[in-house]
Design an enzyme around this catalytic site. Structure first.
Site, mmCIF file in Angstrom:
data_model
loop_
_atom_site.group_PDB
_atom_site.id
_atom_site.type_symbol
_atom_site.label_atom_id
_atom_site.label_comp_id
_atom_site.label_asym_id
_atom_site.label_seq_id
_atom_site.Cartn_x
_atom_site.Cartn_y
_atom_site.Cartn_z
ATOM 1 N N GLU A 151 5.674 2.589 -7.014
ATOM 2 C CA GLU A 151 4.798 2.506 -5.841
ATOM 3 C C GLU A 151 5.616 2.993 -4.653
ATOM 4 O O GLU A 151 6.264 2.203 -3.966
ATOM 5 C CB GLU A 151 4.292 1.080 -5.605
ATOM 6 C CG GLU A 151 3.183 1.082 -4.584
ATOM 7 C CD GLU A 151 2.924 -0.245 -3.887
ATOM 8 O OE1 GLU A 151 1.916 -0.337 -3.178
ATOM 9 O OE2 GLU A 151 3.727 -1.178 -4.045
ATOM 10 N N ASP A 208 6.432 -2.345 -8.523
ATOM 11 C CA ASP A 208 5.706 -2.707 -7.306
ATOM 12 C C ASP A 208 6.629 -2.690 -6.087
ATOM 13 O O ASP A 208 7.767 -3.165 -6.158
ATOM 14 C CB ASP A 208 5.160 -4.135 -7.514
ATOM 15 C CG ASP A 208 4.314 -4.630 -6.368
ATOM 16 O OD1 ASP A 208 3.263 -4.033 -6.117
ATOM 17 O OD2 ASP A 208 4.723 -5.624 -5.717
#
Ligand code: GLC
Length: 567
Positions: A294, A233
């Site tokens: 990401e 993330d």
């Protein structure tokens, strides 16, 4: 996190016959059928666990719910599921605020449920990918609770603490991407801590080796429990300039939260990020695991950095540039595909996720959305690269944002209303059938079930050969069995066509042609087979009336034709 603007334009140019000039934009990175790693030909599927399937009817999805749907996923053609954070969390950012990395939030079940999910998934040869929130923890994590307790606590330096510039003045001008200053004053110790996201998500100090060791150990812990990799993330945000220089202002004006538009020069994309990615990759390699990133990048050159020199960082950094082509434009898709096809690693295609408006709405024209959903499926599932699906795309789920501020669950939606409505719209419950609450739960769903569940749901679409779901299944089945689609090179053809995006996938003596009509009018594509050394084109998968006859492929409005070219 990055919000994509909802915009689209359909080229309205009529009928066109244009010739195939394969510009031999053949890739030098075509994968070898023998010996490529498991993740390269796998189809990934993102599950937002709150919204997928609720086994205990408390209105929130859970791990046992996911386990109960593994047969559905297998039948669909999914090889790996990425589960958005399911760890203990106060749920301020719906799990992206982790308070314990080595457990399961009771709302989703427990470790035994996870083990059961893992073993059931393994039986079906489905890999499990977890979401690793690397930049920050929850403010309720024991590391942060200790860190804030005193200036001399054992974990003080695990987070970014600084003195203010003066009374009531944060250390610098950095703003949080979720609104307001990125610094919060903590009266207990009289210092500010840094948070790129919500104040409840304090940033870890990755310059501290103890943080690095602890976080690397988290990955080992899950690998040993059977996890096949992580989606990392917000990787851009791991490091900050130690001198805390003020960010430059990008342009005048204020964003939805009333903050200046800053260029995140000193708090994102610092080179040190890559040291950490190399380290995480080493650990992953010891477990034959995959790292997905990401990675919001400005261009392919920047994306290349995430593969690392000699491909020693992320195997699958997501190509979000692809999600920024928000109109059905063959010209723009062609350009973007060519660029990422020339990237230094294996492309990773995404068209929707839990942070952006669903593809159904970004490309749909309000009238032909189902056809367009099929067209987009045919696109990202036949390109050279790994696709990551998002739950609900396969049934044509629509983004359904809240209509009133009081209904909003995602805090950024409450804060930025009405300019920023938050991300509830793309996180609504999965639509399984036409019974109450779409078969997601018999309780009160945490987000309202969109009215479209009556027309778009798994049960009904499974019975309809023309549904979006059945089309997804056909393309996924083809993708799994066709060597040219799995390992073939990519060559754009008919590059001047402004209505039809077409390309060849070539593997040894196998050639597949993909023709996608991105316009609302019928189109033709001349394959000029003889001149190109082929004798015929046979349909593999196509929509409705789209066919090939002799040299000519006829495409209905928004039609798809995928065919095998025989020598
Ligand atoms: C990522 C997630 C997003 C989350 C943010 C903070 O962008 O995709 O949902 O809010 O990180 O963790």
């Amino acid at each position: 996190m990055n919000r994509t603007a909802l915009s689209m334009a359909i080229p309205l140019i009529l009928f066109c016959t244009s010739w195939l000039t394969a510009s031999a934009q053949t890739s030098t990175h075509a994968a070898d059928a023998e010996g490529h790693p498991w993740w390269q030909n796998a189809v990934f599927y993102e599950i937002y666990p709150r919204s997928f399937a609720d086994s205990n009817n408390d209105g929130v999805g859970d791990l046992n719910g996911i386990t109960s749907k593994l047969d559905y996923l297998k039948d669909l053609g999914v090889d790996a599921i990425w589960i958005s954070p399911c760890f203990p969390s106060p749920q301020v950012d719906f799990g992206y605020d982790v308070s314990d990395y080595e457990n399961i939030d009771p709302m989703y079940g427990n470790l035994a449920d996870f083990d059961n999910l893992a073993s059931e998934a393994k039986k079906r040869n489905i890999h499990i990918i977890l979401d690793f929130v690397v930049n920050h923890t929850s403010d309720q994590h024991k590391w942060f609770l200790d860190s804030k307790s005193s200036r001399t606590s054992a974990h003080r330096d695990w987070y970014i603490w600084r003195d203010g510039k003066g009374p009531g003045q944060p250390p610098n001008n950095w703003v949080s991407t979720f609104g307001g200053s990125a610094w919060k004053f903590d009266p207990t110790t009289g210092q500010y801590y840094y948070h790129y996201f919500y104040p409840e998500q304090p940033d870890l100090n990755w310059r501290n080796p103890a943080v690095k060791d602890a976080m690397f150990d988290v990955t080992r812990w899950w690998y040993n429990r059977g996890v096949a990799g992580f989606r990392l993330d917000a990787v851009d945000t791991l490091f900050e300039d130690p001198n805390l220089q003020d960010n430059p202002i990008a342009h005048p004006g204020k964003n939805a939260f009333g903050d200046p538009f800053e260029q995140n020069k000193y708090n994102t994309k610092l080179p040190e990020v890559h040291d950490i990615l190399r380290g995480l990759r080493q650990v992953a390699d010891e477990h034959d695991a995959v790292l997905i990133g990401e990675t919001w990048t400005a261009d392919v050159a920047e994306l290349n950095q995430y593969y690392g020199k000699g491909n020693n960082e992320l195997q699958l950094p997501m190509d979000f540039l692809f999600t920024m082509v928000n109109k059905l434009s063959p010209v723009e898709f062609r350009k973007q595909i060519a660029e990422v096809n020339g990237a230094s690693g294996w492309p990773t295609f995404v068209i929707s996720n839990h942070d952006i408006v669903r593809s159904y709405d970004r490309y749909g024209d309000g009238k032909h959305n189902d056809q367009i959903a099929k067209l987009m499926a045919a696109l990202y599932l036949t390109l050279r690269g790994t696709p990551i699906m998002y739950y609900g795309e396969e049934i044509g789920m629509k983004t359904t944002p809240p209509t009133r501020r009081e209904e909003v669950q995602d805090p950024i939606g409450r804060k930025g209303w009405p300019k920023e409505k938050g991300r509830d719209g793309e996180r609504t419950p999965m639509q399984w059938n036409s019974s109450e609450n779409a078969g997601f739960t018999t309780g009160k769903p945490w987000l309202p079930v969109p009215p479209t569940y009556k027309t778009h749901n798994v049960a009904d679409e499974s019975k309809d050969p023309d549904s979006v779901l059945e089309f997804y299944k056909q393309v996924l089945k083809l993708r799994h069995t066709n060597q040219a689609l799995l390992d073939g090179s990519y060559s754009a053809i008919n590059e001047n066509d402004t209505n039809v995006l077409s390309y060849l996938r070539i593997y040894k003596d196998q050639t597949v042609v993909v023709a996608l009509n991105m316009s609302g009018s019928p189109q033709k594509l001349n394959l000029d087979l003889k001149r190109n050394g082929f004798s015929s084109a046979t349909r593999l998968v196509a929509t409705g009336k789209s066919t090939a006859k002799g040299d000519e492929v006829s495409l209905e409005p928004f039609g798809v034709f995928i065919g095998q070219l025989a020598k």
